[in-house]
Design a protein around this motif. Structure first.
Motif, PDB file in Angstrom:
ATOM      1  N   ASN A  26       0.650  -1.098  -0.327  1.00  0.00           N
ATOM      2  CA  ASN A  26       0.478  -0.138  -0.468  1.00  0.00           C
ATOM      3  C   ASN A  26       1.241   1.330  -0.031  1.00  0.00           C
ATOM      4  O   ASN A  26       0.487   1.940   0.341  1.00  0.00           O
TER       5      ASN A  26
ATOM      6  N   LYS B 135       2.387   2.337  -1.920  1.00  0.00           N
ATOM      7  CA  LYS B 135       3.034   3.333  -3.550  1.00  0.00           C
ATOM      8  C   LYS B 135       2.098   4.114  -3.581  1.00  0.00           C
ATOM      9  O   LYS B 135       2.448   5.630  -4.193  1.00  0.00           O
ATOM     10  N   ASP B 136       0.476   3.646  -3.433  1.00  0.00           N
ATOM     11  CA  ASP B 136      -0.229   4.483  -3.459  1.00  0.00           C
ATOM     12  C   ASP B 136       0.009   6.048  -2.254  1.00  0.00           C
ATOM     13  O   ASP B 136      -0.647   7.493  -2.790  1.00  0.00           O
ATOM     14  N   THR B 137       0.326   5.803  -1.177  1.00  0.00           N
ATOM     15  CA  THR B 137       0.185   6.223  -0.616  1.00  0.00           C
ATOM     16  C   THR B 137       0.807   7.791  -0.990  1.00  0.00           C
ATOM     17  O   THR B 137       1.111   8.996  -0.491  1.00  0.00           O
TER      18      THR B 137
ATOM     19  N   LEU C  15       2.560   8.656  -3.763  1.00  0.00           N
ATOM     20  CA  LEU C  15       1.716   9.117  -4.967  1.00  0.00           C
ATOM     21  C   LEU C  15       0.558   9.916  -4.251  1.00  0.00           C
ATOM     22  O   LEU C  15       0.384  11.080  -5.171  1.00  0.00           O
ATOM     23  N   GLU C  16      -0.274   9.386  -3.284  1.00  0.00           N
ATOM     24  CA  GLU C  16      -1.085  11.116  -2.318  1.00  0.00           C
ATOM     25  C   GLU C  16      -0.713  11.776  -2.336  1.00  0.00           C
ATOM     26  O   GLU C  16      -0.932  13.299  -2.168  1.00  0.00           O
ATOM     27  N   ILE C  17       0.680  12.010  -1.765  1.00  0.00           N
ATOM     28  CA  ILE C  17       1.555  12.812  -1.024  1.00  0.00           C
ATOM     29  C   ILE C  17       2.029  14.311  -1.522  1.00  0.00           C
ATOM     30  O   ILE C  17       3.142  14.561  -1.438  1.00  0.00           O
ATOM     31  N   SER C  18       2.582  12.825  -2.803  1.00  0.00           N
ATOM     32  CA  SER C  18       3.799  13.437  -3.736  1.00  0.00           C
ATOM     33  C   SER C  18       2.831  14.800  -4.135  1.00  0.00           C
ATOM     34  O   SER C  18       1.630  15.337  -4.902  1.00  0.00           O
TER      35      SER C  18
ATOM     36  N   LYS D 179       5.295  12.103  -8.658  1.00  0.00           N
ATOM     37  CA  LYS D 179       5.029  10.929  -9.878  1.00  0.00           C
ATOM     38  C   LYS D 179       5.506  10.142 -10.432  1.00  0.00           C
ATOM     39  O   LYS D 179       5.229   9.032 -10.621  1.00  0.00           O
TER      40      LYS D 179
ATOM     41  N   THR E 154       3.229   8.289   6.661  1.00  0.00           N
ATOM     42  CA  THR E 154       2.388   7.236   6.190  1.00  0.00           C
ATOM     43  C   THR E 154       3.539   5.621   5.944  1.00  0.00           C
ATOM     44  O   THR E 154       3.465   5.009   5.795  1.00  0.00           O
TER      45      THR E 154
END
Length: 170
Positions: free
Chosen positions: A25, A27-29, A31-34, A54, A105
């Motif tokens: 999980n 990678k998605d996390t 990407l959310e904060i990048s 990203k 995270t």
């Protein structure tokens, strides 16, 4: 690009990729904060600049003009934070909120460090880390063991593992 810098960048890319493999999980996390860019200022070491976007993840010793926050610490303090999983806000300069989101995270990601230890250092260190972790969890039951006895047991286990690997390769 100098070969050492290129190798460092490739190693960082592999580490992030392996981290994503070890923790589904994350990678998605990330990407959310990048995008996030920060500097690690370790006492006695050269500054490290890390950016996670990203499209690209990079690590460099070259100064970056736009960083979100800076971590000013010693190597011992940084390891202590990794072990205790408690972040001291006093070492963060800049956007503390973003730094804490990134730290939370990584903390909640449930990273499989045994997988990473096994991949980069082999199965003996991974087994030692697993046993040390298990021992620390059950240390309340075994307060009578002294430090020399523990090291002796770990050494005996490492020798047995080496012999087992050697016999397996024959």
């Amino acid at each position: 690009m100098l070969p050492m810098k290129s190798e460092l960048k490739n190693s960082f890319q592999r580490l992030i990729s392996d981290l994503e493999d070890a923790t589904p999980n994350i990678k998605d996390t990330l990407l959310e904060i990048s995008p996030v860019a920060f500097k690690i200022n370790l006492k006695g070491h050269k500054d490290i600049y890390i950016s996670i976007d990203k499209a690209e993840r990079s690590i460099s010793f070259d100064p970056k003009p736009n960083i979100d926050f800076e971590i000013v610490s010693s190597l011992n303090e940084l390891f202590r934070m990794l072990i205790t999983k408690k972040v001291d806000r006093n070492i963060i300069k800049g956007d503390q909120e973003l730094a804490m989101v990134l730290a939370n995270t990584l903390q909640k990601a449930d990273i499989n460090f045994l997988y990473l230890l096994d991949k980069y250092f082999g199965n003996v260190p991974a087994l030692m880390a697993h046993l040390a972790n298990e021992f620390s969890l059950t240390s309340k039951l075994s307060n009578g063991l002294d430090e020399k006895n523990i090291y002796s047991r770990f050494r005996q286990l490492a020798i047995r593992m080496d012999r087992l690997e050697a016999s397996k390769n024959l």
